[in-house]
Design an enzyme around this catalytic site. Structure first.
Site, short mmCIF file in Angstrom:
data_model
loop_
_atom_site.label_atom_id
_atom_site.label_comp_id
_atom_site.label_asym_id
_atom_site.label_seq_id
_atom_site.Cartn_x
_atom_site.Cartn_y
_atom_site.Cartn_z
CG ASP A 13 43.50 36.83 32.25
OD1 ASP A 13 43.05 37.52 33.19
OD2 ASP A 13 42.88 36.62 31.19
CE LYS A 16 48.35 42.83 33.60
NZ LYS A 16 47.80 41.62 32.98
N GLY A 40 41.59 41.92 36.97
CA GLY A 40 41.64 41.14 38.21
C GLY A 40 43.06 40.68 38.47
CG HIS A 41 46.18 42.84 38.69
ND1 HIS A 41 46.78 44.08 38.63
CD2 HIS A 41 45.90 42.51 37.41
CE1 HIS A 41 46.85 44.48 37.37
NE2 HIS A 41 46.32 43.54 36.62
CD GLN A 221 42.12 45.39 31.11
OE1 GLN A 221 42.60 46.51 31.02
NE2 GLN A 221 41.24 45.11 32.05
#
Length: 425
Positions: A13, A16, A40-41, A221
Site C-alpha cells: 500500500d 506503487k 490493489g493499485h 504488496q
C-alpha cells in the site's frame, strides 16, 4: 534501453500504482510478476480513479504492452471483471494484454478453503484464495493458464483436487462440497474469453529487452510481506522482493538495470502481525482519514504508524535499491513533530537490524528521532526547491539514513502531483 523493477518497501500500500503509471510514459512494456487479485493499485488520471488488481497499471496509457507473468496467481473471474470495467471506461485492452501460459489459476476450491481457514482470523488474508493456490503450485497440483486449452487435462486436475478439498470441506470444516462439473463448465467459459491473451510471455519479454525496449516490472504488496523475508507468518504467499521479478517472469537478473523502492512517508499495515511504530491514538486515526488508508481490495482500515527506518534498511538490503520514491508526503502536513524510528529497544538492549524472530519483533519498542514538521500545504508541489525547509530536512534524513537517493516524491494522488529529482529510467 532500461529494465526497472518497482518494489514496495514496506507492508504494501505504498502507492506503487501511481509511480508505475507515471513511469510507464517512458516504457514500452509493463510486467506484473507476483501476487494475485489481493493487490490493489489505485491510480488517479484526470480526476478519475482507477483501481487495478491484476492488470499492470501501465494499461491506462495507450499502446503499452501489459503482461501478467508466470509468478502471478490469476482468478479468471476477477480478471474478466477488471477487463469489463476498463473497457467500459474506454481503456483499450485486447491488443495490449498478455498472460503467461504457466501462470497458475485460482480455483473456487482455493477460495472455499481459505474462507474456512480464516474464520478465526488466523492471518487476516483477503480471502481471495491466493495462499491455497500457491500451495497447490508448490505441491505440483496446480491448474495453469495453458490447461484451459486442454479440456481433458483441466477436468482431470479438477477431479483429483476436489477429492481432497471436498473431504476437508465436509469432514473437517463441516461445510458443503463443491461440484466438479460446475467448476469445469465455468472454467471452459473462461477459456473461451481468455484464450486470445495466453502467450509465451517469457519469450515476449526477453525479446523486448534484446530489442532495446524499456521494460518496467511491477511488484505487488511489499517487502515486509515477502514469504521468505517478511514478518512470517503474517505475510503474503509470494516473493515480493526484487528477486521475484526474475523468477516470476523468466528474465535473468543480469538483464535488470535498476530497482526502485516505493516508500510511503509514514508506515501502514493491513491485517494481523507486529507493527512496532503503530500510532494507536487520535493521530493515527487522523492520518488514516487524511490519507484515505483503506484497502483498495477489501476496504479494510489500514493501521497507521510513524516511518520505520529499521524495516526500510532491511528492504534496502534484500532488494538493493538503486533509488527510492517517497509517496504521500502531503499527508504529513500540519503535524508539529514527526517521529522516525531509527532503532528498536528489546529487553535491555538496542537492535539496529530488523529481527526475523516474530516473538522479538512483537516486543520491540521503537527508538525515535524527532524532526520538526511543517504547516505549509505541499499538495501538488512539483519542484523540490518549493518544498518547506522542514519537509526537505525530513527527506534528507531518510536519504542519509538509508544511503539511497530519493529520486521521486509524490505530493498528491493525481498523476502530475509529483516531484522528479532524478528520472530513474
Amino acid at each position: 534501453m532500461s529494465t526497472v523493477i518497482i518494489i514496495g518497501a514496506q507492508w504494501g500500500d505504498e502507492g506503487k500504482g501511481k509511480i508505475v503509471d507515471f513511469l510507464t510514459q517512458k516504457c514500452d512494456y509493463v510486467v506484473r510478476f507476483q501476487g494475485g487479485c489481493n493487490a490493489g493499485h489505485t491510480v488517479v488520471v484526470d480526476d478519475k480513479k482507477y483501481i487495478l488488481h491484476l492488470i499492470p497499471s501501465g494499461i491506462l496509457h495507450k499502446n503499452k504492452k501489459c503482461i501478467i507473468g508466470n509468478g502471478v496467481v490469476l482468478d479468471p473471474a476477477a480478471l474478466l471483471k477488471e477487463i469489463d470495467t476498463l473497457n467500459n471506461k474506454g481503456i483499450e485492452i485486447d491488443n495490449n494484454l498478455y498472460i503467461a501460459k504457466n501462470c497458475h489459476l485460482i480455483m473456487p476450491y482455493h477460495i472455499a478453503i481459505e474462507e474456512e481457514s480464516e474464520k478465526n482470523g488466523k492471518i487476516g488474508t483477503t480471502k481471495k484464495g491466493i495462499g491455497p493456490c500457491y500451495t497447490d503450485k508448490i505441491a505440483r497440483n496446480g491448474v495453469r493458464m495453458i490447461d484451459l486449452l486442454y479440456p481433458d487435462i483441466l477436468m482431470n486436475k479438477i477431479k483429483v483436487n476436489l477429492e481432497i478439498v471436498n473431504f476437508l470441506l465436509v469432514n473437517f470444516y463441516n461445510s458443503k462440497p463443491l461440484n466438479e462439473e460446475h467448476i469445469f463448465s465455468q472454467y471452459l467459459d473462461y477459456a473461451e474469453k481468455l484464450k486470445y491473451y495466453i502467450s509465451d510471455t517469457d519469450i515476449v519479454i526477453n525479446n523486448a529487452i534484446d530489442e532495446g525496449r524499456n521494460v518496467l516490472f511491477e511488484g505487488a504488496q511489499g517487502t515486509l510481506l515477502d514469504i521468505d523475508h517478511g514478518t512470517y507468518p503474517y505475510v503474503t504467499s509470494s516473493n515480493t522482493i526484487a528477486g521475484g521479478a526474475c523468477t516470476g517472469t523468466g528474465v535473468s537478473p543480469k538483464k535488470i538495470d535498476r530497482i526502485i523502492g516505493i516508500v510511503k512517508a509514514y508506515t501502514t499495515r493491513v491485517g494481523e502481525g507486529p507493527f512496532p511504530t503503530e500510532i494507536k491514538d487520535n493521530l493515527g486515526e487522523t492520518i488514516r482519514q487524511k490519507g484515505g488508508e483503506y484497502g483498495a481490495t477489501t476496504g479494510r482500515p489500514r493501521r497507521c504508524g510513524w516511518l520505520d527506518l529499521v524495516g526500510l534498511k532491511h528492504a534496502v538490503r534484500v532488494n538493493c535499491f538503486t533509488g527510492i520514491a517517497i509517496t504521500k508526503l502531503d499527508i504529513l502536513n500540519g503535524i508539529d513533530k514527526l517521529k522516525v524510528c531509527v532503532g528498536y529497544k528489546y529487553t535491555n538492549r538496542r537492535i539496529d537490524e530488523f529481527p526475523k524472530e516474530l516473538e522479538i519483533l512483537k516486543h520491540c519498542e521503537p527508538i525515535y528521532e524527532e524532526l520538526p514538521g511543517w504547516k505549509e500545504e505541499i499538495q501538488g508541489v512539483k519542484e523540490f526547491d518549493q518544498l518547506p525547509e522542514n519537509a526537505k530536512a525530513y527527506l534528507n534524513f531518510i536519504e542519509d539514513f538509508l544511503k539511497v537517493k530519493i529520486q521521486i516524491i509524490s505530493t498528491g494522488q493525481k498523476r502530475d502531483e509529483i516531484i522528479i529529482k532524478e528520472f530513474p529510467l
